[in-house]
Write a protein that holds these residues in place. Structure first.
Motif, PDB file in Angstrom:
ATOM      1  N   GLY A   4      -0.291  -5.794  -4.515  1.00 20.90           N
ATOM      2  CA  GLY A   4      -0.263  -7.293  -4.610  1.00 20.90           C
ATOM      3  C   GLY A   4       0.290  -7.245  -2.947  1.00 20.90           C
ATOM      4  N   ALA A  45      -2.146  -6.345  -0.846  1.00 18.03           N
ATOM      5  CA  ALA A  45      -3.788  -7.256  -0.794  1.00 18.03           C
ATOM      6  C   ALA A  45      -3.607  -8.713   0.411  1.00 18.03           C
ATOM      7  CB  ALA A  45      -3.612  -7.899  -2.217  1.00 18.03           C
ATOM      8  N   VAL A  46      -2.307  -8.998   0.595  1.00 15.49           N
ATOM      9  CA  VAL A  46      -1.987 -10.180   1.435  1.00 15.49           C
ATOM     10  C   VAL A  46      -1.505  -9.292   2.585  1.00 15.49           C
ATOM     11  CG1 VAL A  46       0.317 -11.733   2.372  1.00 15.49           C
ATOM     12  CG2 VAL A  46      -0.730 -11.795  -0.150  1.00 15.49           C
ATOM     13  N   LEU A  95       5.159 -14.106  -2.911  1.00 15.31           N
ATOM     14  CA  LEU A  95       3.977 -13.817  -3.452  1.00 15.31           C
ATOM     15  C   LEU A  95       3.399 -15.326  -3.438  1.00 15.31           C
ATOM     16  CD1 LEU A  95       2.805 -10.272  -4.550  1.00 15.31           C
ATOM     17  CD2 LEU A  95       2.444 -11.849  -1.814  1.00 15.31           C
ATOM     18  N   GLY A 155      -5.227  -3.025  -3.034  1.00 12.89           N
ATOM     19  CA  GLY A 155      -4.924  -3.777  -2.913  1.00 12.89           C
ATOM     20  C   GLY A 155      -5.488  -4.450  -1.331  1.00 12.89           C
ATOM     21  N   PHE A 172      -9.021  -5.619  -2.818  1.00 12.37           N
ATOM     22  CA  PHE A 172      -8.777  -6.382  -3.826  1.00 12.37           C
ATOM     23  C   PHE A 172      -8.589  -7.604  -2.992  1.00 12.37           C
ATOM     24  CE2 PHE A 172      -5.829  -9.663  -6.090  1.00 12.37           C
ATOM     25  CZ  PHE A 172      -7.037  -9.662  -7.295  1.00 12.37           C
ATOM     26  N   GLY A 173      -7.961  -7.595  -2.357  1.00 10.59           N
ATOM     27  CA  GLY A 173      -8.080  -8.595  -0.960  1.00 10.59           C
ATOM     28  C   GLY A 173      -9.219  -9.643  -0.600  1.00 10.59           C
ATOM     29  N   ILE A 233      -5.537 -15.921  -1.779  1.00  7.43           N
ATOM     30  CA  ILE A 233      -4.361 -15.030  -1.529  1.00  7.43           C
ATOM     31  C   ILE A 233      -3.743 -14.157  -2.076  1.00  7.43           C
ATOM     32  CG2 ILE A 233      -4.274 -13.458   0.889  1.00  7.43           C
ATOM     33  CD1 ILE A 233      -6.563 -11.791   0.612  1.00  7.43           C
ATOM     34  N   THR A 234      -3.036 -15.187  -1.917  1.00  5.11           N
ATOM     35  CA  THR A 234      -0.990 -14.708  -1.822  1.00  5.11           C
ATOM     36  C   THR A 234      -1.335 -15.230  -3.578  1.00  5.11           C
ATOM     37  OG1 THR A 234      -0.785 -17.218  -0.885  1.00  5.11           O
ATOM     38  CG2 THR A 234      -0.529 -15.634   0.581  1.00  5.11           C
ATOM     39  N   SER A 245      -2.649 -12.587  -5.740  1.00  4.03           N
ATOM     40  CA  SER A 245      -2.336 -11.596  -5.510  1.00  4.03           C
ATOM     41  C   SER A 245      -0.569 -11.202  -6.198  1.00  4.03           C
ATOM     42  CB  SER A 245      -1.376 -10.914  -3.622  1.00  4.03           C
ATOM     43  OG  SER A 245      -2.895 -11.054  -3.336  1.00  4.03           O
ATOM     44  N   VAL A 292      -0.417  -9.248 -10.044  1.00  6.96           N
ATOM     45  CA  VAL A 292       0.126  -7.655  -9.329  1.00  6.96           C
ATOM     46  C   VAL A 292       1.124  -7.314  -9.665  1.00  6.96           C
ATOM     47  CG1 VAL A 292      -0.945  -5.490  -8.525  1.00  6.96           C
ATOM     48  CG2 VAL A 292      -2.721  -7.729  -8.541  1.00  6.96           C
TER      49      VAL A 292
END
Length: 399
Positions: free
Chosen positions: A215, A218-219, A279, A341, A344-345, A358-359, A362, A365
């Protein structure tokens, strides 16, 4: 804390810079090498997968070496890898150079964590790990913003030359301050160690680490486009904002170490819950630049508050196996989370609801990581030990 512990932070600093600085340079690398931002983001995934592959393999191959010799050899690999990154003519060769650099990462932190815990009393082991990992956080306060600025001002290759120089400094400092240790880094049979590490509690601990950091990355992988495209910051503003993120990392890392020393399982659940909330909350701040900067700092604190508790939990669950190998595998788990991550992002951006979502996506996760922790505790409470102990395991762990 002994000087040897701070020497370890220098190596961690160099590794932290080369791992994280690419986030601030994604747009520069992509433009120079002719690839999209999401494709450039795969350089983070490639590095992370190199850590995953290198951690157990190099730990086993160097198991008969002294720990000091292992640490020095790994920093040499790290330095050579960064030189190759600076010289890479194409995206493919840059990817290969990043993977080579990453091979040193997991074993360095795995062996380094064992060295760090051996330098202090038992009740300060998590804090010792946190201090070593402070090298990563300081890298984000100083190294990443300066590396981003250097890359934007003089080309991204200049950043990798600078990181290679940091690697040389780290080799010198480790050679001087880490005490000689004639004992091998990993004693015993690595096959038996792998069987011990295949136990369900260890695997669930590693899965928690993977999900906890997926998570985050991803950000964080796409922090530059988030700041420039959603909040309207200039590219030159990314570097100072990363200073705020780095400050949050330092605070979160040290607080996480203190919490883990006191009550381990509650600190894991608590830090993961805070990360999920942060997130999700970031989704609503991008239009306000002041709130965005504050949120980036809080995000850094929430992200790295999870590191010492997760590292200590896996080390505890891996009792009976080689600690260097267990620690290295958990570092690999962190980086598998990084790779997943970043991938995934990219999926969320290219094939999903887009950059702005995206946040909040995420945030789901680390929630899944909390579920894994609770399942692990429930299964542990059902272990066929003495009835009194078994019935109190879940309740006691949560206190």
């Amino acid at each position: 804390m002994p000087l040897a512990l701070f020497a370890l932070t220098v190596g961690a600093f160099g590794i932290g810079v080369t791992e994280f600085v690419i986030m601030g340079l994604l747009m520069d690398v992509g433009a120079d090498l002719g690839v999209s931002i999401s494709t450039a983001g795969l350089l983070i995934s490639g590095y992370a997968l190199g850590v995953v592959a290198g951690a157990p393999v190099l730990t086993v191959l160097t198991g008969r070496w002294s720990r000091k010799r292992v640490l020095l050899g790994l920093m040499v690999i790290f330095t050579v890898g960064n030189v190759l990154c600076a010289l890479a003519p194409t995206y493919g060769t840059l990817m290969l150079a990043r993977v080579l650099t990453a091979l040193s990462h997991g074993t360095f932190f795995g062996v380094g964590s064992v060295v760090a815990t051996g330098l202090v009393p038992v009740d300060r082991r998590a804090s010792a790990i946190a201090i070593m990992f402070t090298g990563l956080t300081v890298a984000n306060i100083l190294g990443v913003p300066l590396g981003t600025w250097l890359g934007q001002a003089h080309g991204w290759r200049a950043t990798f030359w600078a990181v290679a120089l940091i690697g040389l400094v780290a080799v010198a400092v480790l050679a001087v301050y880490v005490p000689k240790d004639g004992a091998p880094a990993e004693q015993g049979d690595w096959r038996a160690d792998l069987r011990a590490l295949g136990r369900r509690p260890v695997l669930l601990g590693l899965l928690t680490t993977v999900l906890g950091f997926a998570g985050v990355f991803a950000v964080f992988t796409f922090i530059a486009p988030l700041l420039t495209r959603l909040s309207g910051f200039s590219a030159s503003a990314v570097s100072p904002i990363l200073l705020v993120f780095g400050g949050g990392l330092v605070v979160g890392n040290l607080v996480g170490g203190k919490l883990a020393d006191r009550r381990l399982v509650p600190s894991i659940l608590g830090t993961l819950a805070v990360l999920a909330v942060v997130l999700f909350g970031m989704t609503f701040v991008w239009e306000d630049r002041v709130l965005t900067v504050i949120a980036v700092g809080v995000f850094g604190a929430a992200a790295f508050a999870t590191v010492p508790p997760l590292q200590m939990w896996v080390l505890e669950k891996a009792q009976g196996a080689g600690q260097s190998l267990a620690s290295s595998l958990n570092i690999g788990a962190f980086n598998l989370g990084n790779a997943l991550g970043a991938w995934f992002g990219g999926v969320v951006i290219d094939d999903g609801p887009g950059l702005g979502a995206i946040t909040w996506v995420s945030a789901l996760v680390p929630v899944s990581a909390m579920v894994v922790v609770l399942v692990a505790l429930w299964l542990e409470s059902r272990e066929p030990r003495s009835g009194a102990v078994s019935s109190r395991t879940l309740h006691g762990s949560l206190q």
